[in-house]
Scaffold this motif. Structure first.
Motif, PDB file in Angstrom:
ATOM      1  N   UNK A 173      67.660  51.497  33.225  1.00 51.14           N
ATOM      2  CA  UNK A 173      67.105  50.300  32.614  1.00 51.14           C
ATOM      3  C   UNK A 173      66.698  50.575  31.179  1.00 51.14           C
ATOM      4  N   UNK A 174      66.539  49.530  30.409  1.00 51.39           N
ATOM      5  CA  UNK A 174      66.257  49.724  28.978  1.00 51.39           C
ATOM      6  C   UNK A 174      64.863  50.289  28.730  1.00 51.39           C
ATOM      7  N   UNK A 175      63.920  50.073  29.663  1.00 50.34           N
ATOM      8  CA  UNK A 175      62.563  50.531  29.382  1.00 50.34           C
ATOM      9  C   UNK A 175      62.455  52.047  29.386  1.00 50.34           C
ATOM     10  N   UNK A 176      63.435  52.734  29.977  1.00 47.46           N
ATOM     11  CA  UNK A 176      63.419  54.197  29.957  1.00 47.46           C
ATOM     12  C   UNK A 176      63.380  54.737  28.525  1.00 47.46           C
ATOM     13  N   UNK A 177      63.938  53.980  27.576  1.00 42.95           N
ATOM     14  CA  UNK A 177      63.990  54.412  26.181  1.00 42.95           C
ATOM     15  C   UNK A 177      62.854  53.851  25.335  1.00 42.95           C
ATOM     16  N   UNK A 178      62.102  52.907  25.873  1.00 46.66           N
ATOM     17  CA  UNK A 178      61.067  52.238  25.077  1.00 46.66           C
ATOM     18  C   UNK A 178      59.927  53.171  24.670  1.00 46.66           C
ATOM     19  N   UNK A 179      59.339  53.969  25.571  1.00 46.15           N
ATOM     20  CA  UNK A 179      58.221  54.823  25.150  1.00 46.15           C
ATOM     21  C   UNK A 179      58.569  55.769  23.999  1.00 46.15           C
ATOM     22  N   UNK A 180      59.751  56.397  24.050  1.00 45.35           N
ATOM     23  CA  UNK A 180      60.130  57.310  22.976  1.00 45.35           C
ATOM     24  C   UNK A 180      60.387  56.561  21.679  1.00 45.35           C
ATOM     25  N   UNK A 181      60.985  55.372  21.773  1.00 49.78           N
ATOM     26  CA  UNK A 181      61.200  54.560  20.577  1.00 49.78           C
ATOM     27  C   UNK A 181      59.876  54.234  19.902  1.00 49.78           C
ATOM     28  N   UNK A 182      58.904  53.808  20.686  1.00 49.71           N
ATOM     29  CA  UNK A 182      57.597  53.448  20.120  1.00 49.71           C
ATOM     30  C   UNK A 182      56.902  54.681  19.552  1.00 49.71           C
TER      31      UNK A 182
END
Length: 209
Positions: A173-182
């Motif tokens: 899912x896309x949220x797997x990448x959200x924490x590192x992006x932020x």
């Protein structure tokens, strides 16, 4: 007014539901409750939400996004609704209008997930962008803005991905990448519940326990 964090790593998230009829009170909005339910399940880190319910009007959508990033100081803004090909579906145009940079991989993965269920997923126009600004106190700030589907089930599928019968991830899912992006854009260090969605970071970006 800029949001006050109860902890340095508290995530400040904006939730925007785009719907003519829900904003007019014709029926109850499902987008924001669906987003809040999912975040409550997925996030281990503390978080606070700031909500906006707007009509399918580009000026209203743009104003909501700008206020949530520039005034409230949201690290992440999730929109739901208004991403189809109909003439009044203008959420992507509003999102691009307030952006600094595009993040095309998010939209690509959302459509890939949705195509597992319906061939009309190719009609979806979800985009993801960064907005980089100065807050009212002069501090530099950046936020990730993601356009999500309109239905709670589709929201959950695109955020957490698809799993096999044994619970193992078969399509991230896309949220797997959200924490590192932020984290990369200067936001808080976000931790998720791995049983819902496991955040991915390279080893050198993982904080010691």
């Amino acid at each position: 007014m800029t949001a006050q964090r109860s902890h340095p790593d508290e995530l400040v998230v904006g939730l925007v539901s785009v719907s003519d009829r829900a904003s007019a009170g014709v029926y109850a909005d499902q987008g924001i409750p669906g987003l809040k339910d999912w975040l409550a399940r997925a996030l281990f880190s503390p978080w606070q939400a700031h909500e906006r319910l707007v009509a399918d009007e580009r000026p209203q959508i743009e104003a909501a996004l700008v206020a949530l990033v520039d005034e409230v100081g949201c690290d992440l803004v999730l929109t739901t609704g208004g991403t189809g090909p109909a003439r009044r579906d203008v959420t992507p145009e509003a999102t691009l209008a307030v952006s600094t940079r595009e993040m095309p991989g998010f939209g690509e993965q959302m459509r890939r997930i949705s195509l597992e269920f319906v061939p009309t997923a190719i009609l979806s126009r979800q985009v993801a962008v960064l907005r980089e600004v100065q807050l009212p106190d002069g501090a530099p700030h950046a936020a990730l803005i993601l356009n999500l589907p309109g239905q709670p089930k589709a929201i959950a599928e695109t955020l957490e991905g698809l799993k096999d019968a044994d619970g193992k991830s078969k399509l991230p899912g896309i949220f797997a990448a959200v924490p590192y992006c932020i984290q990369l854009i200067g936001g808080p260090y976000i931790e998720t519940r791995a049983e819902v969605v496991k955040a991915f970071r390279p080893k050198n970006a993982i904080r010691a326990a």
